[in-house]
Design a protein around this motif. Structure first.
Motif, PDB file in Angstrom:
ATOM      1  N   GLN A 213       0.614  -1.442   0.250  1.00 39.00           N
ATOM      2  CA  GLN A 213      -0.173   0.396  -0.348  1.00 39.00           C
ATOM      3  C   GLN A 213       0.741   1.388  -0.149  1.00 39.00           C
ATOM      4  O   GLN A 213       1.707   1.239   0.897  1.00 39.00           O
ATOM      5  CB  GLN A 213      -0.542   0.237   1.407  1.00 39.00           C
ATOM      6  N   GLU A 214       0.289   1.880  -0.435  1.00 42.09           N
ATOM      7  CA  GLU A 214       0.901   3.799  -0.502  1.00 42.09           C
ATOM      8  C   GLU A 214       0.361   4.405   0.620  1.00 42.09           C
ATOM      9  O   GLU A 214      -0.629   4.110   1.541  1.00 42.09           O
ATOM     10  CB  GLU A 214       0.828   4.730  -2.176  1.00 42.09           C
ATOM     11  N   LEU A 215       1.415   5.086   1.398  1.00 45.07           N
ATOM     12  CA  LEU A 215       1.198   5.725   2.308  1.00 45.07           C
ATOM     13  C   LEU A 215       0.564   6.567   2.165  1.00 45.07           C
ATOM     14  O   LEU A 215      -0.631   7.118   3.317  1.00 45.07           O
ATOM     15  CB  LEU A 215       2.960   6.126   3.212  1.00 45.07           C
ATOM     16  N   ASP A 216       0.096   7.176   1.189  1.00 46.15           N
ATOM     17  CA  ASP A 216      -0.886   8.898   1.055  1.00 46.15           C
ATOM     18  C   ASP A 216      -2.256   7.428   1.010  1.00 46.15           C
ATOM     19  O   ASP A 216      -3.157   8.272   1.227  1.00 46.15           O
ATOM     20  CB  ASP A 216      -1.084   9.641  -0.173  1.00 46.15           C
ATOM     21  N   ALA A 217      -1.968   6.889   0.405  1.00 50.67           N
ATOM     22  CA  ALA A 217      -3.340   5.912  -0.027  1.00 50.67           C
ATOM     23  C   ALA A 217      -3.612   5.197   1.959  1.00 50.67           C
ATOM     24  O   ALA A 217      -5.171   5.451   2.154  1.00 50.67           O
ATOM     25  CB  ALA A 217      -3.021   4.999  -1.117  1.00 50.67           C
ATOM     26  N   LEU A 218      -3.340   4.780   2.681  1.00 53.43           N
ATOM     27  CA  LEU A 218      -2.979   4.539   3.897  1.00 53.43           C
ATOM     28  C   LEU A 218      -3.938   5.757   4.550  1.00 53.43           C
ATOM     29  O   LEU A 218      -4.738   5.412   5.255  1.00 53.43           O
ATOM     30  CB  LEU A 218      -2.094   3.640   4.221  1.00 53.43           C
ATOM     31  N   LYS A 219      -3.372   6.382   4.228  1.00 55.30           N
ATOM     32  CA  LYS A 219      -3.923   7.585   5.473  1.00 55.30           C
ATOM     33  C   LYS A 219      -5.485   8.255   5.020  1.00 55.30           C
ATOM     34  O   LYS A 219      -6.284   8.777   5.922  1.00 55.30           O
ATOM     35  CB  LYS A 219      -2.805   9.096   4.971  1.00 55.30           C
ATOM     36  N   ALA A 220      -5.094   8.262   3.284  1.00 48.98           N
ATOM     37  CA  ALA A 220      -6.758   8.710   3.438  1.00 48.98           C
ATOM     38  C   ALA A 220      -7.775   7.310   3.551  1.00 48.98           C
ATOM     39  O   ALA A 220      -9.056   7.905   3.867  1.00 48.98           O
ATOM     40  CB  ALA A 220      -6.312   8.375   1.613  1.00 48.98           C
ATOM     41  N   ALA A 221      -7.594   6.050   3.620  1.00 50.59           N
ATOM     42  CA  ALA A 221      -7.913   5.448   3.918  1.00 50.59           C
ATOM     43  C   ALA A 221      -8.928   5.478   5.323  1.00 50.59           C
ATOM     44  O   ALA A 221     -10.190   5.344   5.770  1.00 50.59           O
ATOM     45  CB  ALA A 221      -7.817   3.801   3.866  1.00 50.59           C
ATOM     46  N   CYS A 222      -8.507   6.308   6.471  1.00 56.85           N
ATOM     47  CA  CYS A 222      -8.521   6.567   7.647  1.00 56.85           C
ATOM     48  C   CYS A 222      -8.811   7.723   7.443  1.00 56.85           C
ATOM     49  O   CYS A 222      -9.804   7.910   8.608  1.00 56.85           O
ATOM     50  CB  CYS A 222      -7.124   6.475   8.510  1.00 56.85           C
ATOM     51  N   THR A 223      -8.414   8.862   6.679  1.00 52.16           N
ATOM     52  CA  THR A 223      -8.907  10.058   6.519  1.00 52.16           C
ATOM     53  C   THR A 223     -10.455  10.100   6.330  1.00 52.16           C
ATOM     54  O   THR A 223     -11.542  10.674   7.221  1.00 52.16           O
ATOM     55  CB  THR A 223      -8.489  10.843   6.139  1.00 52.16           C
ATOM     56  N   ASP A 224     -11.439   8.997   5.475  1.00 52.03           N
ATOM     57  CA  ASP A 224     -12.312   8.369   4.667  1.00 52.03           C
ATOM     58  C   ASP A 224     -13.150   7.774   5.878  1.00 52.03           C
ATOM     59  O   ASP A 224     -14.429   8.678   5.652  1.00 52.03           O
ATOM     60  CB  ASP A 224     -11.955   7.973   3.840  1.00 52.03           C
ATOM     61  N   ALA A 225     -12.747   7.257   6.592  1.00 49.34           N
ATOM     62  CA  ALA A 225     -13.283   6.897   7.523  1.00 49.34           C
ATOM     63  C   ALA A 225     -13.572   7.229   8.995  1.00 49.34           C
ATOM     64  O   ALA A 225     -15.135   7.345   9.415  1.00 49.34           O
ATOM     65  CB  ALA A 225     -13.144   5.227   8.413  1.00 49.34           C
ATOM     66  N   SER A 226     -13.006   8.780   8.332  1.00 54.59           N
ATOM     67  CA  SER A 226     -13.268   9.733   9.902  1.00 54.59           C
ATOM     68  C   SER A 226     -14.395  10.350   9.462  1.00 54.59           C
ATOM     69  O   SER A 226     -14.661  11.264   9.922  1.00 54.59           O
ATOM     70  CB  SER A 226     -12.095  10.483  10.533  1.00 54.59           C
ATOM     71  N   GLY A 227     -15.036  10.121   7.946  1.00 53.56           N
ATOM     72  CA  GLY A 227     -15.537  11.498   7.486  1.00 53.56           C
ATOM     73  C   GLY A 227     -14.855  13.017   6.964  1.00 53.56           C
ATOM     74  O   GLY A 227     -15.100  14.341   6.889  1.00 53.56           O
ATOM     75  N   GLY A 228     -13.747  12.418   6.990  1.00 53.02           N
ATOM     76  CA  GLY A 228     -13.033  13.928   6.788  1.00 53.02           C
ATOM     77  C   GLY A 228     -12.011  14.464   8.095  1.00 53.02           C
ATOM     78  O   GLY A 228     -11.588  15.284   8.044  1.00 53.02           O
ATOM     79  N   ARG A 229     -12.789  14.331   9.229  1.00 53.03           N
ATOM     80  CA  ARG A 229     -11.681  14.147  10.593  1.00 53.03           C
ATOM     81  C   ARG A 229     -10.757  14.600  10.829  1.00 53.03           C
ATOM     82  O   ARG A 229      -9.855  16.273  11.041  1.00 53.03           O
ATOM     83  CB  ARG A 229     -12.962  14.749  11.360  1.00 53.03           C
ATOM     84  N   ILE A 230     -10.031  13.504  10.481  1.00 51.65           N
ATOM     85  CA  ILE A 230      -8.406  13.617  10.918  1.00 51.65           C
ATOM     86  C   ILE A 230      -8.139  13.476   9.900  1.00 51.65           C
ATOM     87  O   ILE A 230      -8.191  12.756   8.929  1.00 51.65           O
ATOM     88  CB  ILE A 230      -8.754  12.573  11.547  1.00 51.65           C
ATOM     89  N   VAL A 231      -6.854  14.411   9.424  1.00 52.36           N
ATOM     90  CA  VAL A 231      -5.872  13.869   8.425  1.00 52.36           C
ATOM     91  C   VAL A 231      -4.601  14.215   8.930  1.00 52.36           C
ATOM     92  O   VAL A 231      -3.765  13.448   7.685  1.00 52.36           O
ATOM     93  CB  VAL A 231      -5.877  15.474   7.879  1.00 52.36           C
TER      94      VAL A 231
END
Length: 514
Positions: free
Chosen positions: A438-456
């Protein structure tokens, strides 16, 4: 990684704490402990091993009181085999305090020196948690005048703890005769959830490392303890809270979502299950780009943590998803077992392949991460032995290239298979036809999306080497690795290996509480 739980209730809490630790057993299998508070007396029982092995009926009967804290230990600092380092820890002044800690302090050496030379306090083990307890006790002592304790004193002491302590820490403590204290480091690296339960006698409060404890214990999830926040609940059920750090900013450890947390937990508003589904979706894009002809017959997860990612990856790519391994649930999680020898020995005992799912097929294995590579190597070989034509291995996380100093057991660079190797080198090392990360940016995006964009922002140091606390140097990492490799790091080990349990009633002198 460890698991902590704390409760202030209206009825006895011994069974509730035991059940909560069972739910958190995946976070630590080395030791377990419970302390309950009954008036001015603490009752403690702790020992090495799984929760079910440490506590017997006679132990549970002795854990009296309507408030208590519990801990399951996974050693990241100190000795994996030392009973003395099982938690909770106790100190008798001021008032009597017990503490359980999840995380890892990065300045514990400095703290222990300060404790001895300046604060005149004795640290009896290698554990950073004992140092943390003594810092809290010392800061309370400086502010207490007589047998009184107010919320302001508690919060001022926690503020001072934040000023002195560095690293990752989620903490639950009890102060004899007064109440329960819980707080979280200013970055919120380690998780801590807060729940409530309404009874005819009033509100009960529970804090735990994961929200799944709140759910399964019949409490209502209120929220997460905020980074830098402290909570103080008196034994009478009065709730107080305060932000105790001026520059607190949430940056939780992303490895909780990759591997450690249960999928039915919600951490800082992020569903672990949803985050892992998102990881699988983004990993599918990487697989498609690396294997354009989709020379894959079947997608098979390496159980259990990777199932969500593997299922979503298969759905996105339109490939069959199959369960190809049977897991022996009576073998511990290999990643958190101390010592490389036991890790190698346990893999085949833990996982056994279903040969028909592999024979004659091009297989895409999906794992949550690849850390040391020893487990991956053995699993790939198992699959080839079953007759697979090709074996690809996809990781839902990026390459782990740097030590993790905030509470995860991978501190030496020499143990990390991705350090100094290309993806092709890693594939050759573990015997796979290709390794897809996995790419690191993709991993972060996966978690950010699950937070509804609140945690970046997330703590991602094991992938990118950026340590969020800002105090980690190469010299620190060198010293940490030398300590890990030195036999002196186990100096508290019991040579006979038979002192496995500790049962205590810790009496506190009667006081005229004002």
């Amino acid at each position: 990684m460890c698991g902590i739980v704390g409760v202030v209730a209206k009825t006895p809490v011994n069974q509730l704490l035991y059940d909560g630790l069972l739910v958190l057993q995946h976070r630590g299998q080395d030791a377990a402990g419970i302390v309950t508070g009954e008036g001015l007396v603490f009752h403690m029982h702790k020992g090495q091993g799984l929760v079910r092995d440490v506590f017997r009926t006679r132990n549970m009967r002795s854990l009296l009181g309507n408030a208590g804290i519990g801990h399951v230990r996974y050693p990241t600092a100190g000795s994996a085999s030392s009973l003395a380092e099982s938690q909770p820890f106790y100190v008798n002044s001021p008032f009597g305090i017990v503490l359980a800690h999840n995380g890892n302090l990065t300045n514990d050496k400095q703290l222990k020196s300060e404790m001895y030379r300046t604060d005149l306090r004795h640290i009896n083990t290698n554990s950073d948690s004992e140092a943390l307890l003594n810092v809290l006790a010392h800061e309370l002592s400086r502010r207490v005048q007589g047998p009184r304790l107010t919320p302001e004193i508690v919060f001022d002491a926690v503020t001072a703890v934040h000023q002195r302590v560095r690293g990752a820490y989620a903490v639950v403590a009890m102060i004899a005769g007064f109440g329960m204290v819980a707080f979280r480091d200013p970055h919120g690296i380690r998780p801590l959830a807060l729940g409530t339960h309404e009874t005819p006698e009033g509100t009960e409060y529970l804090v735990a490392s994961e929200s799944v404890v709140v759910d399964t214990m019949g409490f209502k999830l209120e929220r997460d303890v905020a980074p830098g926040e402290a909570i103080y609940v008196t034994f009478e059920g009065e709730f107080h809270n305060r932000q105790c750090h001026p520059d607190a900013k949430l940056a939780p450890c992303i490895f909780e979502h990759v591997y450690f947390a249960r999928p039915d937990s919600v951490i800082d508003g992020i569903s672990v299950h949803e985050a892992r589904l998102n990881m699988g979706e983004r990993l599918a894009d990487k697989v498609r780009s690396m294997v354009p002809a989709l020379d894959i017959d079947v997608v098979i997860p390496i159980p259990d943590t990777s199932r969500d990612s593997a299922l979503q990856l298969a759905n996105v790519l339109g490939l069959p998803y199959r369960e190809g391994f049977i897991k022996n649930r009576y073998i511990g999680r290999t990643f958190i077992m101390p010592g490389q020898a036991s890790r190698k020995k346990s893999v085949r005992q833990k996982l056994n392949p279903i040969a028909v799912e592999f024979r004659g097929k091009n297989v895409l294995l999906v794992d949550d991460s690849i850390v040391r590579g020893t487990t991956s190597q053995q699993i790939v070989q198992m699959v080839r032995d079953c007759g697979a034509r090709k074996v690809y291995l996809a990781s839902a996380a990026p390459p782990v290239k740097f030590p993790h100093v905030y509470g995860i057991d991978m501190p030496t660079r020499a143990e990390l298979i991705a350090t100094g190797r290309t993806d092709a080198d890693i594939a050759e090392e573990i015997g796979a036809d290709a390794v897809i990360y996995q790419e690191l940016d993709a991993l972060k995006a996966a978690c950010t999306d699950a937070s509804g964009g609140r945690i970046v922002e997330f703590e991602t140091s094991c992938f990118d080497g950026n340590y969020i606390t800002g105090d980690i140097t190469d010299a620190y990492l060198d010293e940490l690795e030398a300590k890990r490799l030195s036999p002196l790091s186990n100096k508290f080990k019991d040579p006979d290996g038979d002192a496995r349990l500790l049962d205590m009633n810790i009496g506190v002198a009667e006081q005229n509480l004002i």
